[in-house]
Every structure is written in C-alpha cells, then in structure tokens.
Design a protein around this motif. Structure first.
Motif: not given
Length: 146
Positions: A50-54, A112-114, A134-136
């Motif tokens: 994910t944008p905030t993980d790996w 990131f997820y607001g 999409f990621w959220r």
C-alpha cells in the motif's frame, strides 16, 4: 542469525495456507506478500503493498521489499531487508524505537487515508466530498476503519 539468506519468489493468486520456507509468495491480485520468517522460527510474515506499507519491486528476475521487515510482535523479533531475493540482517530495535515507528505509521496512515492531519503539519482547508481512492477503499475492505 538468519536461517534463510535468500528468498525465491513465487507469484500466486492466493497465498497458500502452508508457507514453504525460503519462498516469498507474492499476490498481485491482493497486493500482498507472505513468507515464513527468515530466522527459521516458522512464523508467517505478511507484507501488504500500500502507499503507507511495503513497496515491492520486481526487476524481471528477483523481488525486493521496502522498507525492512521488522517482526516486533514475534518472539524472535527478527529484522531484515529483502533485496533482490537476498535476506540481509538488520540491527535490532529497542522497544522505544518500535513504539516510535508504530506512532509514525499510524500518523502516516491517518494522514494518507484522510482521517486526521499528520502531526506537525498544518490542517489546511476542509476536503471536498470526493469518491474514496482505490487504496482507501481497499484498506477499509481489508482492515475496516483506521
């Protein structure tokens, strides 16, 4: 000491129930990877993309994951980097370092997820109502709300 000095990758749709040691299973369908801990303890290690993980990189022959794998909740507390299929041992972290990273990770996800502004940054204007990214959407389907 790391028992596995190398991980061969295997692209799969679904992560198998039983993980073969020395294999990094990568599911692009579910944007995640899993492997048996490289120290040899046999615990399952999951790294979601994910944008905030790996982040996963495939160079056509090998797979790399960033950032490092820190197994702080496992008894072994192993810490390593997977770089082009090689397992590189990283130094141990203190409980204080682990907790600081967990706080940073929670803040990055919330930002990131607001959910809330990231600590140390101005709040800025209110967001317009928009369709979730999409990621959220993926995050809330897998893990629920933050």
């Amino acid at each position: 000491m790391m028992r596995h000095k190398r991980l061969d990758h295997r692209f799969v749709e679904h992560i198998p129930e039983r993980l073969e040691p020395g294999i990094l299973y990568v599911s692009m369908e579910y944007a995640t990877s899993a492997h048996s801990c490289c120290c040899g303890c046999g615990e399952e290690v999951v790294a979601p993309f994910t944008p905030t993980d790996w982040k996963m990189t495939f160079d056509g022959e090998t797979v790399s994951l960033r950032p490092s794998i820190g197994n702080w909740t496992l008894k072994c507390r192993s810490h390593y980097v997977i770089d082009r299929g090689k397992v590189i041992k990283a130094g141990p972290w203190s409980d204080e370092q682990v907790e600081a990273e967990r706080r940073r990770d929670r803040a990055a996800k919330a930002h990131f997820y607001g959910q809330t502004p990231q600590v140390g940054l101005p709040a800025g204007p209110a967001r317009l109502q928009e369709k979730p990214s999409f990621w959220r959407h993926l995050w809330t389907r897998i893990f629920g709300r933050l």
